[in-house]
Design an enzyme around this catalytic site. Structure first.
Site, mmCIF file in Angstrom:
data_model
loop_
_atom_site.group_PDB
_atom_site.id
_atom_site.type_symbol
_atom_site.label_atom_id
_atom_site.label_comp_id
_atom_site.label_asym_id
_atom_site.label_seq_id
_atom_site.Cartn_x
_atom_site.Cartn_y
_atom_site.Cartn_z
ATOM 1 N N GLY A 27 0.808 -1.208 0.000
ATOM 2 C CA GLY A 27 0.000 0.000 0.000
ATOM 3 C C GLY A 27 0.845 1.263 0.000
ATOM 4 O O GLY A 27 2.022 1.239 -0.326
ATOM 5 N N GLU A 31 3.671 6.321 -8.085
ATOM 6 C CA GLU A 31 3.790 6.055 -9.518
ATOM 7 C C GLU A 31 4.632 4.818 -9.818
ATOM 8 O O GLU A 31 4.438 4.167 -10.848
ATOM 9 C CB GLU A 31 4.384 7.279 -10.230
ATOM 10 C CG GLU A 31 3.428 8.453 -10.349
ATOM 11 C CD GLU A 31 2.174 8.100 -11.137
ATOM 12 O OE1 GLU A 31 2.296 7.389 -12.157
ATOM 13 O OE2 GLU A 31 1.074 8.525 -10.727
ATOM 14 N N HIS A 33 4.523 1.983 -8.153
ATOM 15 C CA HIS A 33 3.581 0.867 -8.102
ATOM 16 C C HIS A 33 2.706 0.836 -9.356
ATOM 17 O O HIS A 33 2.426 -0.239 -9.906
ATOM 18 C CB HIS A 33 2.673 0.987 -6.874
ATOM 19 C CG HIS A 33 3.385 0.853 -5.570
ATOM 20 N ND1 HIS A 33 3.591 1.921 -4.733
ATOM 21 C CD2 HIS A 33 3.940 -0.229 -4.959
ATOM 22 C CE1 HIS A 33 4.224 1.505 -3.645
ATOM 23 N NE2 HIS A 33 4.459 0.209 -3.759
ATOM 24 N N GLY A 144 9.399 -4.730 -8.899
ATOM 25 C CA GLY A 144 10.268 -3.645 -9.325
ATOM 26 C C GLY A 144 11.737 -3.951 -9.098
ATOM 27 O O GLY A 144 12.113 -4.593 -8.114
ATOM 28 N N ASP A 147 13.897 -2.762 -5.673
ATOM 29 C CA ASP A 147 14.202 -3.718 -4.601
ATOM 30 C C ASP A 147 14.924 -4.910 -5.228
ATOM 31 O O ASP A 147 14.378 -6.008 -5.320
ATOM 32 C CB ASP A 147 12.921 -4.147 -3.899
ATOM 33 C CG ASP A 147 12.238 -2.979 -3.200
ATOM 34 O OD1 ASP A 147 12.812 -2.459 -2.228
ATOM 35 O OD2 ASP A 147 11.150 -2.581 -3.637
#
Length: 277
Positions: A27, A31, A33, A144, A147
């Site tokens: 949560g 942008e 995400h 992503g 990470d």
């Protein structure tokens, strides 16, 4: 967009979903995400996003209780992005026995880089992702590259456990000044936000040195650490690693990644740049 709160409802919904892409999140969406959501939309008939702040991946003194919960704003962003379903389980729903006796234990890399400073973090990540994969049963999942170590752990887990799920790496979303998009950027003061792009600039400096042919990784790493420290950062690590394995990189290797983690004030920022020579 449907909002699904139970495992039973999620499994029932999945049966009629066709080819399904999954984006797991905690949560507080930004942008970066939504870039994952866009990648998911391109590859599947349906997209499901999960929001779950996973207690297992927070260590002692970390920000589990303070982590922003922005459910209404997140729902609006996901609906506007064309997400078909949001899986929003409670902690009791995802961990019905309260205690978690069985965990997914990543290999030694979980104790290096970020893992050296966040003991147990990647065990928590691997465990909750496995649970979510078992519940959602997607055909593919988008993660992503920001990470990078997490992505590597998930890719290795999928390969070693013969999972049929395709893992789709998505390039890091960045602000105009280069700062990697992150939920934790919201913790930065205005002054810290102006300083934060220094991390990316130092990674870019190392990349440029590597592309120019430098084999002295230690000197490049130290120059970046010195620059960050001189500007008031507390550096956890700046390292050149093998891009495909995250093992220590040796002179002459062609596929590299430069990874860094450092604290600016109370906020820990991470970033990386791939370097393919």
């Amino acid at each position: 967009m449907e909002i699904i709160r139970t495992v039973a409802e999620m499994r029932a919904w999945r049966k009629q979903a066709g080819k399904l892409a999954f984006v797991p999140t905690m949560g507080n969406l930004h942008e970066g995400h939504l870039k994952l959501v866009a990648a998911a939309r391109e590859r599947a008939e349906k997209v499901v996003v999960s929001i779950f702040v996973n207690r297992l991946q927070f260590g002692q003194g970390e920000d589990f209780d303070a982590y922003p919960r922005t459910f209404d704003a997140d729902c609006a962003k996901l609906a506007a992005a064309g997400v078909d379903a949001l899986f929003f389980p409670s902690e009791r729903e995802l961990y019905p026995r309260v205690r978690q006796d069985f965990n997914v234990e990543p290999p030694h890399i979980q104790n290096e880089l970020c893992g050296a400073f966040r003991p147990g973090h990647f065990r928590g990540v691997a465990t909750v992702v496995t649970k979510l994969f078992n519940i959602v049963q997607p055909d593919l999942a988008c993660f992503g590259k920001k990470d990078y170590q997490q992505l590597h752990v998930i890719q290795a887990m999928i390969a070693d456990l013969n999972s049929p799920i395709e893992i789709v790496p998505v390039d890091t979303g960045r602000a105009g000044d280069g700062l990697a998009l992150s939920s934790r950027n919201g913790y930065l003061s205005a002054e810290e936000r102006a300083e934060a792009p220094r991390l990316y600039r130092n990674l870019s400096m190392i990349r440029d040195g590597l592309m120019a042919g430098s084999q002295d990784y230690a000197a490049l790493e130290q120059a970046a650490r010195d620059d960050l420290a001189a500007a008031g950062w507390t550096v956890d690590y700046v390292e050149v690693r093998q891009a495909d394995t995250l093992e220590i990189a040796h002179a002459g290797e062609k596929r590299l990644v430069v990874l860094a983690a450092a604290r600016l004030g109370k906020t820990r920022l991470i970033d990386n740049i791939e370097v393919f020579r």
